[in-house]
Write an enzyme that holds these catalytic residues in place. Sequence first.
Site: not given
Ligand code: SF4
Lengths: 622, 672, 163
Positions: B320, B362, B283, B359, B300, B367, B280, B504
């Site tokens: 990014s 995600e 970049e 996540k 991220c 992808e 990053e 997080c």
């Molecule tokens: S815990 Fe919250 S801030 Fe961290 S990656 Fe997940 S959604 Fe984003």
Amino acid sequence: MSNISELSKDLGHRVIICAGTGCVANGSLEVYKAFQDEMTKAGIHLIDTPDHRTPLDGDQQGLHLTKSGCQGFCQMGPLVTILPQNILYCKVQAVDVPEIVAETLVKGNILEKYLYLDKSTGKHCHGTDDIPFYTRQKRTVLANCGLIDPESLPEYLKENGYDAARKAFCDMTPAEVCKQMLESGLRGRGGGGFPTGRKWEMARIQPGPKKFVICNGDEGDPGAFMDRSLMEGNPHCVIEGLMIAARAIGADEGYFYVRTEYPLAVKRLRKAVEDAMAKGILGKNIFGTEHCLTLHVMEGAGAFVCGEETALIASIEGKRGMPTPKPPFPAQSGLWGKPTIINNVETLATVPLVIRDGVAAFRADGTEQAPGTKTFALTGHVLNTGLIEVPMGTTLRHVVESVGGGVTHDNGDPGGTFKAVQIGGPSGGCLTAEMLDTPLDYESLRKVGAMVGSGGLVVMNDHTCMVRIAHFFMQFTQNESCGKCVLCREGTKQMLALLDDIIEGNATAETLTLLEDLAHAVSVGSLCALGKTAPSPVLSTLKYFRDEYEAHVFHKTCPAKQCKNLLKPTIDAKKCVGCGACARKCPVGAISGERKKPHVINEALCIKCGACAEACKFNAVI
Amino acid sequence: MDEKKYLTIDGRQIAIEGERNVLEVARKAGIEIPTFCYHSDLSVYGACRLCLVDIAGRGGVASCSTAPEPGMVVKTSTKQIRAMRKIAVELLLAAHDQSCTTCYKSTSCKLLDLANKLGVTKVRFKPGFERMPLDNSNPSLQRDNNKCILCGDCVRMCQEVQGIGVLDFAGRGSHSRVVPAFGKDLKNVECIYCGQCARICPTGAIIPKNEVSKAWELLDNPEYKTVATIAPAVRVGFGEAFGMPVGTDVTGKITAALKQLGFVAVFDTTFAADLTVVEEAEEFLRRVTAGGTLPQFTSCCPAWVKYAEQFYPELLPNLSSCRSPQAMFGAMAKEMLPKLFDVPREKVKIVSIMPCTAKKFEAQRPEFSRDGDRETEVVLTTQELIQMIKGAGIDFNAIEPEAMDLPLGFKTGAGVIFGVTGGVSEAALRYAYKKLTGKNLANVEFKEVRGDDGYRRAEITIGDNKVRVVVVHSLSNAHKICEEVKAGKADVDLIEVMACPGGCVGGAGQPVYVGMETRKQRAAGLYRVDRNMQLHSSEDNPYVKEAYQNILGTPNSHKAHELLHTHYQSRKRIQDEDVLVSGSDEAQEKLPVTICVGTSCFKRGSQQLLQELTDFLKENNLQDQVAIKATFCHERCDRGPTANVDGTIMEKCSFEALRAEVVKRLRSAVAK
Amino acid sequence: MEKELSSATQFGKVCEILDRYDRDPAKLIPILQAVQEEYRYLPEEILTLVATSLNLPPAKVYGVATFYSHFTLTPKGKHIIRLCDGTACHVKGSTALLDAIRKRLGLTGKQQSTPDLLFTVETVSCLGACGLAPAVVIDDKVHGQVTPEKAVALVEELINAEA
Ligand code: SF4
Ligand SMILES: Cc1cc2nc3c(=O)[nH]c(=O)nc-3n(C[C@H](O)[C@H](O)[C@H](O)COP(=O)(O)O)c2cc1C
Ligand code: SF4
Ligand code: SF4
Ligand code: SF4
Ligand code: SF4
Ligand code: SF4
Ligand code: SF4
Ligand code: SF4
Ligand code: FES
Ligand code: FES
Ligand code: FES
Ligand code: FES
């Protein structure tokens, strides 16, 4: 007591057709049309310009034909008033008009058959000067309502309209306006009874420049229509009141929030605001001062809770009408976070009188703690239903017996037995015959567990089941709860369920205890007054009609014979002639008997549908 | 000297020190008043009424919405109030799907807790609620309206903190419910799966999706080499569930426990965070030197990425292209581990332990799969792992710490602080410093970017360069900076966005917490870990270096792009059907024209386009030959307004162009 | 897939309405009122469009639309019969009216509209015509002192007119 006739003298020769919601429902617009046609035919010069903007000139030859707002006697409508004689014709239909024009307007004969018949004396009454319903009232706020044409600004101006506003803007400072209101002792007519002057003063001292005034025309109490009549019958006086309020606190923008069920009120207010704008009464540089005021008329969208101040504000802001905790009070932080005052329609309609005629004149009526008059919507089992106005502190007895003409039977005939009067709508309570001498004012009513509320007065005869009345109001509040806070949302639902149990015969002693505990918790814990007062009908009926609850719970009977599940229909052998009508109607064949001999009901089969009682012409099923 | 002002609560004199309400004054003094709907970081709502107290002269008032005044005499637990509270809880339970024994929330449920505390042993009211179906539509969260107590916390969280407003009240009175628009499932609305609503929900009405059984399935299958990887923030939240002080670093214990659970290796997502820093930062430097799109946003946080895709498609070029550490880890692990374990790629299964619900979403993005084989197979939240460990009967307090496995278990402090707001920026700055000045940092701590404010600005001088950084957390702040960037008023080079308050450490997968204090202490824990590490700059990570040497080549190389970068797509804001505007649908030979009226196109004047076309057709009596429809998105939001004329999508469509195209098509139709 | 709105409706109408209220989110309620007047109900698509245009979360618009009883998200019947069940009307027997009308129209359970969408029967609390209790409003015309027989006759009249 009436001071209507004095005013009526100003209005010249004219025929007034009541065009309030009630009379329109009974066909008054057709009556109006018929008068137009017949008067023209009869060659009477009709002064009836469509926009009513021609200056009224008493010397002008001919007759005015105008529409008015509700005159309060809707039951007798459509009403036709003929001035200057001040004749009131009742229940006039379009077909009657040729006769009235020919006889009364042309020849000057009074047609007795259209006059009001006073059933107590058997005499026909001429008009508002001798109809007891009117003479026993004191109409000040409502005085012009029903006389002047609500859609005509010139007419309002002729009746000293906007003089008080002019005085407030040109000759008084905001502080002086607040002071005069405070001294007058005027208290909010919207239910709370909060001193209007105090409220205004609180908003006046807040920093500006942006402030708002709001007229609360939500009138959600079922069974009340005072505010509707004012907005429909004399919109300019409500506007004038709101102008004075704006002057008092320094607001330059205001709203009328009117419930959507009142389309006529909305229409007339909109027109009145437009007319006042066009005339320069509203808008920029009011009365040549540097002050401005813009008024908007907003329609509600069907939520009783939006009568509550903070919910109303949320609704104007385009949100769900959910109340917010107070403080902060709207006077501190209201619409868009700006200082805002909210007043009831009737409060505002009273304001110009206070400013124009002064404190002493206002205080001449009513009590020390509650000066002035108050309008009530008198409904239910009472001979004369309608909109009335009496001085604060008048006894309930005067209202029910004298103005209302006494209690009726279910079918509307006089001579019913008084059981209770419900006052204050869903937040109020029921009062018993022993309390008929209670004066109608804030403190006295609160003491007995009721409240003035907005002014709904429902008279009930002895065929009314008080548990069902409590149930009815609970159903209403449960339906209208905004759902925000736990106690009101879930509590009203559970109270309703408990009342259901009582009515359906599924209750036990615990039901009653739980109902009472719950009622107290809801009134302690709810966020806004809707929830806080929702248990009042239950608590007041529990207090004054406990035996009736106990009869339902412990003896599984409904003393008023209204609760189907608790009916134990039996046939009175003395009254029964043995016609057999009931047996034919009974869906389960529970009735047997020989012809011309008393019949009997088999309790084991009976499903309590009530069909037999309905069928019996001899009232033998009890 | 300023005199202190006091009020009396339950007979005790307590000073008023700027508290907003009586409730906070009481809590400061250790007097617990029950609440459902009060949260210091949300607006006051005043609906649950449990915080009612008795104030002399005023009667029962809600302490959460009453400002403290000197001389007030407050009682928090009168007979009347106790009775009211008990009835309130009974009422809630009567309208509740009471299934505590099987409820995910039973260990942290406020309702259950209060029912116990208030001695509710029986619900005297009839049960009654309209049963609503479960919303299980999405990978991250599960909504169960039958357990909702309508406290509105989630509504305010999503609106006020995240600035989105996915959830709101609907209906009225006892029919009220909290739902997404039109009662749809979360999958079909603008939810970004940050899970903050779930974090704040006092009951089990919104919970993170539970995938523990899926993890067990992997572990139970002997054919698989199942490995675990833990995110930075997990290590400082974990201990709370076992009575340890907030912020305790338990990396070693977690590693040991994971091994005991049967994972063949335990790695650290922080390794991938180090990679992220390198990629990053490179970049960013490249964009600066080569005149690329600036400012650069970090990428991220998957919740933020989804947010940008939905609401700011026009800013996607600013993001990014780096994957999140989780996704980088997945790609690297799938690249390296099959060789290491000598098994085919699809037999290596990665379980990622995250503080995060987004996540989960995600990991399911296409992808991040190859031929249907997901790079990250299962994502467990911190809470789920706690549940697994407890369920397996492991005595976490007693377990001896173990070291992580190499190579993917090695990390630097720079990667560790990814777990806290400002951490990504700080890590990147450490890298940039070395890169631009060639010197090692004397003091590695960039305090300028630390802190808890939702929107922070810093200007950092590195050699001759100045880097302007904005760090935001909570997406309402992301909205602010995005608008500034769009308006060209941002004055910034690098923007770090984290969706969760505090980053997080405050993620929705962490053990349930209230108030800011907990997440601040977790953050402090991470900074402590950083301080105790040997290495503080990602480029110093020897295994990162090795990865570049053996696999990736140089930063931002082709191979690096394949494994460590990704691309974004503008997303339908609203999944919906088209609306017929004019011309009935029946006649087939009509020319179909669809105009997008989605947010983005709307802002670019699509409605005027629609109006003009309708008018034009009417004026020329063509309305019967064209069927105009409105749609809510052509998924080309960054190039709106868009129109689709019989299959041809027109971007940046002007009325003139649209009219020309329509006329052309109509002519050719006539010619045929 | 696309949905057809009633043929009389033009998408442009919504735009017109939005413009009339300056696309001001504070005017959401009057906007919804105007939309409902146009379409007789609030179609989901239109609500979404309103939300997008006013820059409001669709959930909020949905929340407002479902809060006020005047708004409806399902099509209402051509004729709307509103029965007052306010205090005054209630004590004068509005329940019997409701039963009679619903029975004549064959409405059962929670059903408010007839399947052919010719009639919708609602109760309201107080129309402000309490002096004429019990009151019924049929297609905006108020009828006072209605008996069950009269109510059924009024309904019959409409049914015959429709036939
Ligand atoms: S815990 Fe919250 S801030 Fe961290 S990656 Fe997940 S959604 Fe984003
Ligand atoms: C549930 C509820 C409904 C109310 N409805 C009305 C109403 O319809 N009209 C009204 O004037 N006041 C209503 N009020 C009272 C108002 O909140 C407010 O007190 C009043 O408008 C103030 O005006 P006043 O001081 O002139 O009386 C209601 C209050 C509650 C709690
Ligand atoms: S008391 Fe009832 S109406 Fe008032 S806020 Fe609470 S739920 Fe809403
Ligand atoms: S109440 Fe009904 S079931 Fe009972 S006897 Fe009378 S008609 Fe028959
Ligand atoms: S209808 Fe009345 S009078 Fe006739 S048989 Fe029945 S109870 Fe007797
Ligand atoms: S949300 Fe709480 S009270 Fe409800 S079932 Fe789950 S644990 Fe029990
Ligand atoms: S405490 Fe009793 S009832 Fe509850 S889970 Fe254990 S055994 Fe079952
Ligand atoms: S997950 Fe985040 S975006 Fe989705 S509803 Fe909850 S708070 Fe809103
Ligand atoms: S889902 Fe949870 S946070 Fe949201 S209102 Fe319901 S109980 Fe409260
Ligand atoms: S409407 Fe005519 S008297 Fe009331
Ligand atoms: S915490 Fe005060 S009302 Fe909920
Ligand atoms: S809003 Fe997405 S293409 Fe128009
Ligand atoms: S109660 Fe029915 S009109 Fe007022």
